[in-house]
Scaffold this motif. Structure first.
Motif, PDB file in Angstrom:
ATOM      1  N   ALA A   1       0.879  -1.206   0.276  1.00  0.00           N
ATOM      2  CA  ALA A   1       0.216   0.169  -0.022  1.00  0.00           C
ATOM      3  C   ALA A   1       0.910   1.172  -0.171  1.00  0.00           C
ATOM      4  O   ALA A   1       2.068   1.386   0.622  1.00  0.00           O
ATOM      5  N   LYS A   2       0.253   2.227  -0.642  1.00  0.00           N
ATOM      6  CA  LYS A   2       1.127   3.703  -0.969  1.00  0.00           C
ATOM      7  C   LYS A   2       0.752   4.428   0.242  1.00  0.00           C
ATOM      8  O   LYS A   2      -0.629   4.875   0.371  1.00  0.00           O
ATOM      9  N   GLY A   3       1.669   4.757   1.036  1.00  0.00           N
ATOM     10  CA  GLY A   3       1.606   6.442   1.737  1.00  0.00           C
ATOM     11  C   GLY A   3       0.888   6.094   3.032  1.00  0.00           C
ATOM     12  O   GLY A   3       1.218   6.673   4.325  1.00  0.00           O
ATOM     13  N   ASP A   4      -0.165   4.963   3.371  1.00  0.00           N
ATOM     14  CA  ASP A   4      -1.038   4.917   4.261  1.00  0.00           C
ATOM     15  C   ASP A   4      -1.522   3.444   4.428  1.00  0.00           C
ATOM     16  O   ASP A   4      -1.855   3.086   3.115  1.00  0.00           O
ATOM     17  N   PRO A   5      -1.665   2.882   5.432  1.00  0.00           N
ATOM     18  CA  PRO A   5      -2.454   1.284   5.489  1.00  0.00           C
ATOM     19  C   PRO A   5      -3.655   1.456   4.492  1.00  0.00           C
ATOM     20  O   PRO A   5      -4.161   0.497   3.991  1.00  0.00           O
ATOM     21  N   SER A   6      -4.287   2.474   4.653  1.00  0.00           N
ATOM     22  CA  SER A   6      -5.692   2.503   3.842  1.00  0.00           C
ATOM     23  C   SER A   6      -5.616   3.332   2.436  1.00  0.00           C
ATOM     24  O   SER A   6      -6.516   3.363   1.826  1.00  0.00           O
ATOM     25  N   GLY A   7      -4.333   3.442   1.882  1.00  0.00           N
ATOM     26  CA  GLY A   7      -4.024   3.893   0.759  1.00  0.00           C
ATOM     27  C   GLY A   7      -3.987   3.153  -0.204  1.00  0.00           C
ATOM     28  O   GLY A   7      -4.570   1.912  -0.045  1.00  0.00           O
ATOM     29  N   PRO A   8      -3.909   3.551  -1.691  1.00  0.00           N
ATOM     30  CA  PRO A   8      -4.080   2.723  -2.749  1.00  0.00           C
ATOM     31  C   PRO A   8      -3.202   1.554  -2.654  1.00  0.00           C
ATOM     32  O   PRO A   8      -1.946   1.502  -2.056  1.00  0.00           O
ATOM     33  N   ARG A   9      -3.570   0.286  -2.829  1.00  0.00           N
ATOM     34  CA  ARG A   9      -2.769  -0.798  -2.981  1.00  0.00           C
ATOM     35  C   ARG A   9      -3.177  -1.965  -4.244  1.00  0.00           C
ATOM     36  O   ARG A   9      -4.041  -1.748  -4.938  1.00  0.00           O
ATOM     37  N   GLY A  10      -2.302  -2.904  -4.202  1.00  0.00           N
ATOM     38  CA  GLY A  10      -2.410  -3.735  -5.252  1.00  0.00           C
ATOM     39  C   GLY A  10      -3.519  -4.900  -5.143  1.00  0.00           C
ATOM     40  O   GLY A  10      -4.364  -4.920  -4.176  1.00  0.00           O
ATOM     41  N   SER A  11      -3.749  -5.847  -5.970  1.00  0.00           N
ATOM     42  CA  SER A  11      -4.632  -6.855  -5.736  1.00  0.00           C
ATOM     43  C   SER A  11      -3.931  -8.041  -5.041  1.00  0.00           C
ATOM     44  O   SER A  11      -4.784  -8.821  -4.446  1.00  0.00           O
ATOM     45  N   GLY A  12      -2.928  -8.067  -4.661  1.00  0.00           N
ATOM     46  CA  GLY A  12      -2.403  -9.002  -3.650  1.00  0.00           C
ATOM     47  C   GLY A  12      -1.810  -9.962  -4.242  1.00  0.00           C
ATOM     48  O   GLY A  12      -2.002 -10.403  -5.618  1.00  0.00           O
ATOM     49  N   THR A  13      -0.728 -10.997  -3.532  1.00  0.00           N
ATOM     50  CA  THR A  13      -0.307 -12.165  -3.742  1.00  0.00           C
ATOM     51  C   THR A  13      -0.557 -13.198  -2.471  1.00  0.00           C
ATOM     52  O   THR A  13      -0.155 -12.846  -1.619  1.00  0.00           O
ATOM     53  N   LEU A  14      -1.029 -14.462  -3.111  1.00  0.00           N
ATOM     54  CA  LEU A  14      -1.260 -15.413  -2.017  1.00  0.00           C
ATOM     55  C   LEU A  14       0.044 -16.031  -1.727  1.00  0.00           C
ATOM     56  O   LEU A  14       0.511 -16.861  -2.388  1.00  0.00           O
ATOM     57  N   VAL A  15       0.093 -16.198  -0.098  1.00  0.00           N
ATOM     58  CA  VAL A  15       1.051 -17.157   0.417  1.00  0.00           C
ATOM     59  C   VAL A  15       0.424 -18.022   1.113  1.00  0.00           C
ATOM     60  O   VAL A  15      -0.710 -17.844   2.162  1.00  0.00           O
ATOM     61  N   THR A  16       0.687 -19.188   0.903  1.00  0.00           N
ATOM     62  CA  THR A  16       0.211 -20.441   1.447  1.00  0.00           C
ATOM     63  C   THR A  16       1.503 -21.256   2.318  1.00  0.00           C
ATOM     64  O   THR A  16       2.259 -21.698   1.587  1.00  0.00           O
ATOM     65  N   VAL A  17       1.250 -21.342   3.663  1.00  0.00           N
ATOM     66  CA  VAL A  17       2.148 -22.114   4.480  1.00  0.00           C
ATOM     67  C   VAL A  17       1.674 -23.306   4.978  1.00  0.00           C
ATOM     68  O   VAL A  17       0.664 -23.479   5.567  1.00  0.00           O
ATOM     69  N   SER A  18       1.954 -24.464   4.279  1.00  0.00           N
ATOM     70  CA  SER A  18       1.437 -25.638   4.597  1.00  0.00           C
ATOM     71  C   SER A  18       2.452 -26.795   4.138  1.00  0.00           C
ATOM     72  O   SER A  18       3.257 -27.023   3.065  1.00  0.00           O
TER      73      SER A  18
END
Length: 115
Positions: free
Chosen positions: A97-114
């Motif tokens: 996220a840009k500038g602030d936790p509530s700022g613009p962010r991407g669509s994310g990347t999934l991390v699975t630990v298993s």
């Protein structure tokens, strides 16, 4: 326009490592604090790390301190998150996220630990 694209997620065994990247464009990257956030299945969004425009770490979530390292390359407009000694509790979609936790962010990347 502002764009943030996370990558590097995947499936990893407990104790393993991953390096996440966040490629950005559309703004002056070196002017902004940047954040990593995550959202675990069925849970709310939580703040993971904050890094200053100059690249100094301004804080980590307690549960990741000592295992995760945030960094940035202002010449490449890219934010990174090195994640070591992963546990199942780290399973989540990770966002930058840009500038602030509530700022613009991407669509994310999934991390699975298993195992």
């Amino acid at each position: 326009q502002v764009q943030l694209v996370e990558s590097g997620g995947g499936r990893v065994q407990p104790g393993g490592s991953l390096l996440l990247s966040c490629a950005t464009s559309g703004f002056t990257f070196s002017d902004y604090y940047m954040y990593w956030l995550r959202q675990a299945p069925g849970k709310g969004l939580e703040w993971v790390s904050r890094i200053t425009p100059a690249g100094r770490i301004a804080g980590y979530l307690d549960s990741v301190r000592g295992r995760f390292t945030a960094s940035r390359d202002n010449s490449k407009n890219t934010l990174y998150l090195q994640m070591n000694r992963l546990t199942s509790d780290d399973t989540a979609v990770y966002y930058c996220a840009k500038g602030d936790p509530s700022g613009p962010r991407g669509s994310g990347t999934l991390v699975t630990v298993s195992s």
